[in-house]
Design a protein around this motif. Structure first.
Motif, PDB file in Angstrom:
ATOM      1  N   TRP A 174       0.828  -1.215   0.000  1.00 35.18           N
ATOM      2  CA  TRP A 174       0.000   0.000   0.000  1.00 35.18           C
ATOM      3  C   TRP A 174       0.859   1.261   0.000  1.00 35.18           C
ATOM      4  N   VAL A 175       1.879   1.274   0.866  1.00 34.29           N
ATOM      5  CA  VAL A 175       2.786   2.427   0.908  1.00 34.29           C
ATOM      6  C   VAL A 175       3.522   2.567  -0.430  1.00 34.29           C
ATOM      7  N   THR A 176       3.916   1.447  -1.016  1.00 33.29           N
ATOM      8  CA  THR A 176       4.596   1.487  -2.316  1.00 33.29           C
ATOM      9  C   THR A 176       3.690   2.090  -3.383  1.00 33.29           C
ATOM     10  N   LEU A 177       2.424   1.744  -3.368  1.00 33.16           N
ATOM     11  CA  LEU A 177       1.481   2.329  -4.323  1.00 33.16           C
ATOM     12  C   LEU A 177       1.441   3.848  -4.208  1.00 33.16           C
ATOM     13  N   HIS A 178       1.445   4.348  -2.987  1.00 33.56           N
ATOM     14  CA  HIS A 178       1.396   5.799  -2.780  1.00 33.56           C
ATOM     15  C   HIS A 178       2.627   6.481  -3.367  1.00 33.56           C
ATOM     16  N   GLU A 179       3.809   5.986  -3.031  1.00 35.24           N
ATOM     17  CA  GLU A 179       5.033   6.642  -3.487  1.00 35.24           C
ATOM     18  C   GLU A 179       5.248   6.481  -4.988  1.00 35.24           C
ATOM     19  N   VAL A 180       4.876   5.321  -5.532  1.00 33.20           N
ATOM     20  CA  VAL A 180       4.996   5.131  -6.975  1.00 33.20           C
ATOM     21  C   VAL A 180       4.034   6.062  -7.712  1.00 33.20           C
ATOM     22  N   THR A 181       2.871   6.322  -7.130  1.00 38.62           N
ATOM     23  CA  THR A 181       1.954   7.277  -7.749  1.00 38.62           C
ATOM     24  C   THR A 181       2.599   8.644  -7.856  1.00 38.62           C
ATOM     25  N   HIS A 182       3.307   9.077  -6.821  1.00 35.96           N
ATOM     26  CA  HIS A 182       4.028  10.352  -6.911  1.00 35.96           C
ATOM     27  C   HIS A 182       5.073  10.314  -8.028  1.00 35.96           C
ATOM     28  N   ALA A 183       5.792   9.202  -8.136  1.00 35.93           N
ATOM     29  CA  ALA A 183       6.798   9.089  -9.188  1.00 35.93           C
ATOM     30  C   ALA A 183       6.149   9.184 -10.568  1.00 35.93           C
ATOM     31  N   VAL A 184       4.994   8.540 -10.743  1.00 39.27           N
ATOM     32  CA  VAL A 184       4.281   8.593 -12.018  1.00 39.27           C
ATOM     33  C   VAL A 184       3.776  10.011 -12.285  1.00 39.27           C
ATOM     34  N   GLN A 185       3.292  10.689 -11.249  1.00 44.26           N
ATOM     35  CA  GLN A 185       2.825  12.065 -11.430  1.00 44.26           C
ATOM     36  C   GLN A 185       3.919  12.948 -12.027  1.00 44.26           C
ATOM     37  N   PHE A 186       5.088  12.931 -11.410  1.00 44.27           N
ATOM     38  CA  PHE A 186       6.145  13.849 -11.837  1.00 44.27           C
ATOM     39  C   PHE A 186       6.832  13.399 -13.115  1.00 44.27           C
ATOM     40  N   ALA A 187       6.822  12.094 -13.404  1.00 46.92           N
ATOM     41  CA  ALA A 187       7.407  11.615 -14.652  1.00 46.92           C
ATOM     42  C   ALA A 187       6.398  11.651 -15.795  1.00 46.92           C
ATOM     43  N   GLY A 188       5.105  11.714 -15.468  1.00 51.55           N
ATOM     44  CA  GLY A 188       4.074  11.665 -16.491  1.00 51.55           C
ATOM     45  C   GLY A 188       3.387  12.985 -16.776  1.00 51.55           C
ATOM     46  N   VAL A 189       3.655  14.024 -15.979  1.00 51.43           N
ATOM     47  CA  VAL A 189       3.063  15.351 -16.194  1.00 51.43           C
ATOM     48  C   VAL A 189       4.211  16.323 -16.471  1.00 51.43           C
ATOM     49  N   PRO A 190       4.453  16.661 -17.727  1.00 48.23           N
ATOM     50  CA  PRO A 190       5.663  17.421 -18.086  1.00 48.23           C
ATOM     51  C   PRO A 190       5.815  18.749 -17.363  1.00 48.23           C
ATOM     52  N   TRP A 191       4.711  19.399 -17.042  1.00 49.16           N
ATOM     53  CA  TRP A 191       4.789  20.747 -16.483  1.00 49.16           C
ATOM     54  C   TRP A 191       4.796  20.787 -14.959  1.00 49.16           C
ATOM     55  N   LEU A 192       4.524  19.656 -14.292  1.00 51.29           N
ATOM     56  CA  LEU A 192       4.280  19.686 -12.851  1.00 51.29           C
ATOM     57  C   LEU A 192       5.512  20.128 -12.060  1.00 51.29           C
ATOM     58  N   HIS A 193       6.664  19.549 -12.370  1.00 53.25           N
ATOM     59  CA  HIS A 193       7.875  19.908 -11.638  1.00 53.25           C
ATOM     60  C   HIS A 193       8.198  21.386 -11.800  1.00 53.25           C
ATOM     61  N   GLY A 194       8.150  21.867 -13.043  1.00 55.01           N
ATOM     62  CA  GLY A 194       8.463  23.271 -13.293  1.00 55.01           C
ATOM     63  C   GLY A 194       7.461  24.216 -12.654  1.00 55.01           C
ATOM     64  N   TYR A 195       6.197  23.816 -12.623  1.00 54.93           N
ATOM     65  CA  TYR A 195       5.161  24.654 -12.018  1.00 54.93           C
ATOM     66  C   TYR A 195       5.417  24.831 -10.529  1.00 54.93           C
ATOM     67  N   LEU A 196       5.633  23.720  -9.814  1.00 55.86           N
ATOM     68  CA  LEU A 196       5.895  23.811  -8.378  1.00 55.86           C
ATOM     69  C   LEU A 196       7.213  24.516  -8.103  1.00 55.86           C
ATOM     70  N   ALA A 197       8.216  24.238  -8.926  1.00 57.43           N
ATOM     71  CA  ALA A 197       9.510  24.902  -8.748  1.00 57.43           C
ATOM     72  C   ALA A 197       9.389  26.413  -8.916  1.00 57.43           C
ATOM     73  N   GLY A 198       8.562  26.834  -9.875  1.00 57.46           N
ATOM     74  CA  GLY A 198       8.362  28.272 -10.080  1.00 57.46           C
ATOM     75  C   GLY A 198       7.704  28.936  -8.886  1.00 57.46           C
TER      76      GLY A 198
END
Length: 370
Positions: A174-198
Protein backbone atom coordinates in the motif's frame (compact mmCIF):
# COMPACT_ATOMS: atom_id res chain seq x y z
CA UNK A 1 24.77 30.09 7.30
CA UNK A 2 23.72 26.48 7.96
CA UNK A 3 26.30 24.02 9.19
CA UNK A 4 24.88 20.97 7.45
CA UNK A 5 27.21 18.53 9.19
CA UNK A 6 26.03 19.73 12.61
CA UNK A 7 22.39 19.76 11.44
CA UNK A 8 22.65 16.16 10.22
CA UNK A 9 24.28 15.00 13.45
CA UNK A 10 21.65 16.73 15.56
CA UNK A 11 18.87 15.25 13.43
CA UNK A 12 20.35 11.74 13.72
CA UNK A 13 20.63 12.15 17.49
CA UNK A 14 17.02 13.26 17.82
CA UNK A 15 15.67 10.62 15.44
CA UNK A 16 17.57 7.65 16.87
CA UNK A 17 18.01 4.46 14.86
CA UNK A 18 14.52 3.06 15.50
CA UNK A 19 13.96 -0.19 17.37
CA UNK A 20 11.63 -2.03 14.97
CA UNK A 21 12.94 -4.69 12.63
CA UNK A 22 12.69 -4.11 8.91
CA UNK A 23 9.66 -5.76 7.27
CA UNK A 24 10.46 -9.26 6.04
CA UNK A 25 8.92 -8.40 2.66
CA UNK A 26 11.32 -5.46 2.09
CA UNK A 27 13.44 -7.47 -0.40
CA UNK A 28 10.37 -7.49 -2.65
CA UNK A 29 10.22 -3.70 -2.96
CA UNK A 30 11.40 -3.69 -6.57
CA UNK A 31 8.76 -6.25 -7.52
CA UNK A 32 6.07 -4.29 -5.67
CA UNK A 33 7.13 -1.03 -7.33
CA UNK A 34 7.04 -2.54 -10.83
CA UNK A 35 3.54 -3.90 -10.27
CA UNK A 36 2.42 -0.60 -8.74
CA UNK A 37 3.66 1.33 -11.79
CA UNK A 38 1.57 -0.83 -14.13
CA UNK A 39 -1.55 -0.39 -12.04
CA UNK A 40 -1.11 3.35 -11.50
CA UNK A 41 -0.39 4.18 -15.15
CA UNK A 42 -3.37 2.11 -16.30
CA UNK A 43 -5.78 3.79 -13.91
CA UNK A 44 -4.52 7.37 -14.15
CA UNK A 45 -3.73 7.47 -17.85
CA UNK A 46 -0.40 9.14 -17.03
CA UNK A 47 2.54 7.80 -19.04
CA UNK A 48 6.00 8.38 -17.52
CA UNK A 49 8.40 10.03 -19.95
CA UNK A 50 11.38 8.44 -18.23
CA UNK A 51 12.05 5.30 -16.18
CA UNK A 52 10.96 5.59 -12.58
CA UNK A 53 13.74 5.45 -9.96
CA UNK A 54 14.40 2.07 -8.40
CA UNK A 55 13.15 1.74 -4.81
CA UNK A 56 15.81 2.13 -2.13
CA UNK A 57 15.51 0.59 1.34
CA UNK A 58 17.21 2.96 3.78
CA UNK A 59 17.45 3.78 7.49
CA UNK A 60 16.70 7.06 9.28
CA UNK A 61 20.24 8.37 9.03
CA UNK A 62 20.26 7.84 5.26
CA UNK A 63 16.91 9.60 4.96
CA UNK A 64 18.26 12.55 6.92
CA UNK A 65 21.36 12.74 4.71
CA UNK A 66 19.28 12.65 1.51
CA UNK A 67 16.93 15.40 2.66
CA UNK A 68 19.69 17.54 4.11
CA UNK A 69 21.34 17.40 0.70
CA UNK A 70 18.09 18.43 -1.01
CA UNK A 71 17.55 21.27 1.43
CA UNK A 72 21.12 22.41 1.03
CA UNK A 73 20.86 22.60 -2.75
CA UNK A 74 17.66 24.64 -2.49
CA UNK A 75 18.25 26.81 0.57
CA UNK A 76 22.02 27.19 0.47
CA UNK A 77 22.26 29.90 -2.22
CA UNK A 78 19.32 31.82 -0.72
CA UNK A 79 20.78 31.83 2.78
CA UNK A 80 24.24 32.73 1.53
CA UNK A 81 22.87 35.81 -0.20
CA UNK A 82 20.84 36.73 2.89
CA UNK A 83 23.94 36.39 5.07
CA UNK A 84 25.92 38.54 2.63
CA UNK A 85 23.32 41.30 2.89
CA UNK A 86 23.34 41.09 6.68
CA UNK A 87 27.09 41.59 6.64
CA UNK A 88 26.60 44.76 4.60
CA UNK A 89 23.80 46.01 6.86
CA UNK A 90 24.36 49.35 8.65
CA UNK A 91 25.20 47.70 11.96
CA UNK A 92 28.20 48.21 14.19
CA UNK A 93 31.19 46.43 12.70
CA UNK A 94 31.86 44.35 15.80
CA UNK A 95 28.24 43.20 15.94
CA UNK A 96 28.09 41.76 12.44
CA UNK A 97 30.12 38.57 13.04
CA UNK A 98 28.16 37.90 16.24
CA UNK A 99 24.84 38.37 14.40
CA UNK A 100 25.96 36.03 11.63
CA UNK A 101 27.12 33.39 14.12
CA UNK A 102 23.91 33.62 16.14
CA UNK A 103 21.75 33.31 13.05
CA UNK A 104 23.79 30.34 11.84
CA UNK A 105 23.37 28.59 15.18
CA UNK A 106 19.61 29.18 15.27
CA UNK A 107 18.97 28.10 11.68
CA UNK A 108 21.24 25.05 11.97
CA UNK A 109 19.43 23.93 15.11
CA UNK A 110 16.01 24.47 13.53
CA UNK A 111 16.95 22.41 10.48
CA UNK A 112 18.33 19.63 12.68
CA UNK A 113 15.14 19.49 14.76
CA UNK A 114 12.92 19.46 11.66
CA UNK A 115 14.85 16.63 10.03
CA UNK A 116 15.10 14.65 13.27
CA UNK A 117 11.37 14.86 13.93
CA UNK A 118 10.35 13.95 10.40
CA UNK A 119 12.86 11.09 10.23
CA UNK A 120 10.96 9.33 13.01
CA UNK A 121 7.69 9.27 11.06
CA UNK A 122 8.23 9.19 7.29
CA UNK A 123 7.48 5.79 5.74
CA UNK A 124 8.36 6.42 2.12
CA UNK A 125 9.27 9.38 -0.06
CA UNK A 126 9.53 10.27 -3.71
CA UNK A 127 12.44 12.62 -3.18
CA UNK A 128 13.32 15.23 -5.78
CA UNK A 129 14.87 18.66 -5.67
CA UNK A 130 12.23 21.18 -6.68
CA UNK A 131 14.82 23.72 -7.69
CA UNK A 132 18.56 24.08 -7.48
CA UNK A 133 18.63 27.84 -7.01
CA UNK A 134 15.66 30.20 -7.32
CA UNK A 135 17.81 33.06 -8.64
CA UNK A 136 18.52 32.89 -12.41
CA UNK A 137 21.52 35.17 -11.84
CA UNK A 138 23.13 32.43 -9.73
CA UNK A 139 23.02 29.21 -11.75
CA UNK A 140 23.42 25.89 -9.94
CA UNK A 141 26.91 24.43 -9.60
CA UNK A 142 26.02 21.54 -11.93
CA UNK A 143 24.15 21.66 -15.21
CA UNK A 144 22.35 18.36 -14.59
CA UNK A 145 19.68 18.29 -11.85
CA UNK A 146 20.00 15.54 -9.31
CA UNK A 147 17.80 12.59 -10.30
CA UNK A 148 14.81 11.80 -8.08
CA UNK A 149 14.89 8.89 -5.65
CA UNK A 150 12.25 6.49 -4.36
CA UNK A 151 12.99 5.96 -0.67
CA UNK A 152 11.52 3.59 1.93
CA UNK A 153 12.54 3.97 5.58
CA UNK A 154 12.65 0.40 6.87
CA UNK A 155 12.66 0.98 10.67
CA UNK A 156 9.66 3.29 10.37
CA UNK A 157 7.79 0.82 8.17
CA UNK A 158 8.53 -1.95 10.67
CA UNK A 159 7.34 0.21 13.56
CA UNK A 160 4.14 1.14 11.71
CA UNK A 161 3.37 -2.51 10.97
CA UNK A 162 3.76 -3.31 14.66
CA UNK A 163 1.80 -0.36 16.03
CA UNK A 164 -1.03 -0.69 13.52
CA UNK A 165 -1.10 -4.48 13.72
CA UNK A 166 -1.33 -4.46 9.93
CA UNK A 167 -0.61 -7.34 7.55
CA UNK A 168 3.01 -6.65 6.71
CA UNK A 169 2.97 -7.51 3.00
CA UNK A 170 -0.25 -5.61 2.39
CA UNK A 171 0.95 -2.55 4.29
CA UNK A 172 4.22 -2.35 2.37
CA UNK A 173 2.37 -2.84 -0.92
CA UNK A 174 0.00 0.00 0.00
CA UNK A 175 2.79 2.43 0.91
CA UNK A 176 4.60 1.49 -2.32
CA UNK A 177 1.48 2.33 -4.32
CA UNK A 178 1.40 5.80 -2.78
CA UNK A 179 5.03 6.64 -3.49
CA UNK A 180 5.00 5.13 -6.98
CA UNK A 181 1.95 7.28 -7.75
CA UNK A 182 4.03 10.35 -6.91
CA UNK A 183 6.80 9.09 -9.19
CA UNK A 184 4.28 8.59 -12.02
CA UNK A 185 2.82 12.06 -11.43
CA UNK A 186 6.14 13.85 -11.84
CA UNK A 187 7.41 11.61 -14.65
CA UNK A 188 4.07 11.67 -16.49
CA UNK A 189 3.06 15.35 -16.19
CA UNK A 190 5.66 17.42 -18.09
CA UNK A 191 4.79 20.75 -16.48
CA UNK A 192 4.28 19.69 -12.85
CA UNK A 193 7.87 19.91 -11.64
CA UNK A 194 8.46 23.27 -13.29
CA UNK A 195 5.16 24.65 -12.02
CA UNK A 196 5.90 23.81 -8.38
CA UNK A 197 9.51 24.90 -8.75
CA UNK A 198 8.36 28.27 -10.08
CA UNK A 199 6.07 28.82 -7.10
CA UNK A 200 8.79 27.85 -4.63
CA UNK A 201 11.27 30.13 -6.43
CA UNK A 202 8.81 33.04 -6.15
CA UNK A 203 8.45 32.44 -2.42
CA UNK A 204 12.23 32.25 -2.00
CA UNK A 205 12.80 35.50 -3.87
CA UNK A 206 10.09 37.18 -1.81
CA UNK A 207 11.68 35.93 1.40
CA UNK A 208 15.03 37.32 0.33
CA UNK A 209 13.50 40.73 -0.31
CA UNK A 210 11.83 40.68 3.10
CA UNK A 211 15.08 39.79 4.84
CA UNK A 212 16.70 42.75 3.11
CA UNK A 213 13.87 45.22 3.68
CA UNK A 214 14.05 47.77 6.53
CA UNK A 215 10.29 47.42 6.94
CA UNK A 216 10.94 44.02 8.45
CA UNK A 217 11.95 45.84 11.66
CA UNK A 218 8.65 47.71 12.03
CA UNK A 219 5.94 46.73 14.46
CA UNK A 220 3.13 44.75 12.78
CA UNK A 221 -0.14 46.47 12.00
CA UNK A 222 -3.45 45.46 13.59
CA UNK A 223 -4.45 43.69 10.35
CA UNK A 224 -1.17 41.76 10.32
CA UNK A 225 -1.68 40.72 13.94
CA UNK A 226 -5.22 39.53 13.19
CA UNK A 227 -3.99 37.53 10.19
CA UNK A 228 -1.23 35.99 12.28
CA UNK A 229 -3.70 34.96 14.98
CA UNK A 230 -5.99 33.30 12.43
CA UNK A 231 -3.02 31.48 10.87
CA UNK A 232 -1.79 30.25 14.24
CA UNK A 233 -5.23 28.97 15.22
CA UNK A 234 -5.57 27.05 11.95
CA UNK A 235 -2.11 25.52 12.18
CA UNK A 236 -0.88 27.53 9.17
CA UNK A 237 2.27 28.79 10.85
CA UNK A 238 3.87 29.69 7.52
CA UNK A 239 1.01 32.10 6.93
CA UNK A 240 1.98 34.13 9.99
CA UNK A 241 4.98 35.53 8.16
CA UNK A 242 3.47 35.81 4.68
CA UNK A 243 2.64 39.08 2.97
CA UNK A 244 -0.61 39.26 0.94
CA UNK A 245 1.33 38.49 -2.26
CA UNK A 246 3.10 35.57 -0.64
CA UNK A 247 -0.19 34.36 0.77
CA UNK A 248 -1.62 34.08 -2.74
CA UNK A 249 1.42 32.08 -3.87
CA UNK A 250 1.22 29.89 -0.78
CA UNK A 251 -2.44 29.22 -1.57
CA UNK A 252 -1.45 28.00 -5.01
CA UNK A 253 1.27 25.80 -3.52
CA UNK A 254 -1.14 24.34 -0.98
CA UNK A 255 -3.78 23.69 -3.64
CA UNK A 256 -1.27 21.98 -5.91
CA UNK A 257 0.12 19.85 -3.08
CA UNK A 258 -3.39 18.91 -1.95
CA UNK A 259 -4.02 17.62 -5.48
CA UNK A 260 -0.68 15.77 -5.59
CA UNK A 261 -1.23 14.13 -2.20
CA UNK A 262 -4.98 13.59 -2.60
CA UNK A 263 -4.54 12.09 -6.06
CA UNK A 264 -2.00 9.62 -4.64
CA UNK A 265 -4.32 8.75 -1.76
CA UNK A 266 -7.25 8.20 -4.12
CA UNK A 267 -5.20 6.12 -6.57
CA UNK A 268 -3.65 3.88 -3.91
CA UNK A 269 -7.14 2.92 -2.77
CA UNK A 270 -8.65 2.68 -6.27
CA UNK A 271 -6.09 0.23 -7.67
CA UNK A 272 -5.62 -1.87 -4.54
CA UNK A 273 -8.82 -3.83 -3.81
CA UNK A 274 -7.69 -7.07 -5.46
CA UNK A 275 -4.25 -6.74 -3.87
CA UNK A 276 -5.28 -5.80 -0.37
CA UNK A 277 -8.07 -7.75 1.33
CA UNK A 278 -7.52 -5.58 4.41
CA UNK A 279 -7.80 -2.25 2.55
CA UNK A 280 -10.55 -0.80 4.75
CA UNK A 281 -8.66 -1.68 7.92
CA UNK A 282 -5.42 -0.29 6.48
CA UNK A 283 -7.05 3.02 5.58
CA UNK A 284 -8.60 3.35 9.02
CA UNK A 285 -5.33 2.46 10.74
CA UNK A 286 -3.31 4.89 8.61
CA UNK A 287 -5.73 7.73 9.34
CA UNK A 288 -5.45 6.98 13.07
CA UNK A 289 -1.65 6.94 12.83
CA UNK A 290 -1.58 10.39 11.27
CA UNK A 291 -3.58 11.76 14.19
CA UNK A 292 -2.21 9.74 17.11
CA UNK A 293 0.71 11.84 18.27
CA UNK A 294 1.88 12.88 21.70
CA UNK A 295 1.36 16.41 22.97
CA UNK A 296 4.92 17.41 22.12
CA UNK A 297 4.65 15.82 18.70
CA UNK A 298 1.45 17.73 18.03
CA UNK A 299 3.11 21.03 18.92
CA UNK A 300 6.11 20.24 16.73
CA UNK A 301 3.83 19.06 13.97
CA UNK A 302 1.96 22.34 14.01
CA UNK A 303 5.16 24.37 14.00
CA UNK A 304 6.58 22.33 11.13
CA UNK A 305 3.45 22.50 9.02
CA UNK A 306 2.38 18.88 9.56
CA UNK A 307 -1.16 19.97 10.40
CA UNK A 308 -1.32 21.52 6.94
CA UNK A 309 0.09 18.29 5.49
CA UNK A 310 -2.64 16.25 7.17
CA UNK A 311 -5.30 18.53 5.71
CA UNK A 312 -3.71 18.12 2.29
CA UNK A 313 -4.12 14.35 2.53
CA UNK A 314 -7.70 14.57 3.74
CA UNK A 315 -9.04 17.41 1.61
CA UNK A 316 -7.17 16.34 -1.51
CA UNK A 317 -8.45 12.78 -1.28
CA UNK A 318 -12.00 13.92 -0.60
CA UNK A 319 -11.79 16.21 -3.65
CA UNK A 320 -10.48 13.43 -5.94
CA UNK A 321 -13.03 10.93 -4.61
CA UNK A 322 -15.84 13.41 -5.27
CA UNK A 323 -14.90 14.36 -8.84
CA UNK A 324 -14.43 10.71 -9.85
CA UNK A 325 -17.75 9.79 -8.30
CA UNK A 326 -19.53 12.55 -10.21
CA UNK A 327 -17.68 12.61 -13.54
CA UNK A 328 -15.59 9.47 -13.71
CA UNK A 329 -11.89 8.93 -14.29
CA UNK A 330 -11.84 11.55 -17.05
CA UNK A 331 -12.15 14.19 -14.33
CA UNK A 332 -9.11 12.76 -12.59
CA UNK A 333 -7.13 12.90 -15.84
CA UNK A 334 -8.22 16.50 -16.47
CA UNK A 335 -6.57 17.56 -13.18
CA UNK A 336 -3.11 17.28 -14.73
CA UNK A 337 -3.95 18.51 -18.23
CA UNK A 338 -2.48 21.98 -17.55
CA UNK A 339 -1.59 24.22 -14.61
CA UNK A 340 -4.82 26.14 -15.21
CA UNK A 341 -6.79 22.93 -14.66
CA UNK A 342 -5.69 22.65 -11.04
CA UNK A 343 -8.34 23.60 -8.50
CA UNK A 344 -8.05 26.59 -6.22
CA UNK A 345 -8.17 26.11 -2.47
CA UNK A 346 -11.83 27.15 -2.55
CA UNK A 347 -12.61 24.60 -5.28
CA UNK A 348 -10.93 21.81 -3.32
CA UNK A 349 -13.51 22.44 -0.60
CA UNK A 350 -16.27 22.63 -3.23
CA UNK A 351 -15.56 20.07 -6.00
CA UNK A 352 -18.76 21.02 -7.82
CA UNK A 353 -17.34 24.46 -8.59
CA UNK A 354 -14.24 22.90 -10.14
CA UNK A 355 -16.30 20.42 -12.17
CA UNK A 356 -18.49 23.25 -13.49
CA UNK A 357 -15.48 25.40 -14.40
CA UNK A 358 -13.88 22.43 -16.15
CA UNK A 359 -17.02 21.55 -18.11
CA UNK A 360 -17.20 18.18 -16.36
CA UNK A 361 -20.23 18.66 -14.13
CA UNK A 362 -21.84 15.36 -15.05
CA UNK A 363 -24.02 13.82 -12.38
CA UNK A 364 -23.21 10.20 -13.16
CA UNK A 365 -22.48 8.18 -10.06
CA UNK A 366 -19.44 5.99 -10.55
CA UNK A 367 -18.94 6.96 -14.21
CA UNK A 368 -15.67 5.69 -15.63
CA UNK A 369 -15.82 6.82 -19.23
CA UNK A 370 -12.87 8.56 -20.86
Amino acid sequence: MIDWIVAERLAALLAGPGDAAAPASAPRLAEMAADAEKRVTHYTGLTPSRPLPAPEAIDRREWIAANASSMGRMLGPVLERAESRLRRAPTGGAARPAMSLAMSLVVTTEVGVVLGFLAQRVLGQYELVLLEDPDPAHPPPTTEPRPPRLLFVLPNLGAAVESLEAPEDEFLTWVTLHEVTHAVQFAGVPWLHGYLAGLVAALMRSAEVRIDAPSGLRLPSRAQLARSLRAARSGDVVGIFASPGERATLDRVQAAMAVVEGHAEHVMDAVAPDLLPSLAQLRSAMDRRRRSRSGLAQVLGRLLGMEMKLRQYEQGKAFCDAIVERAGARALRHLFSAPEALPTLEEISDPGRWLARSGLDVQVLGATGP
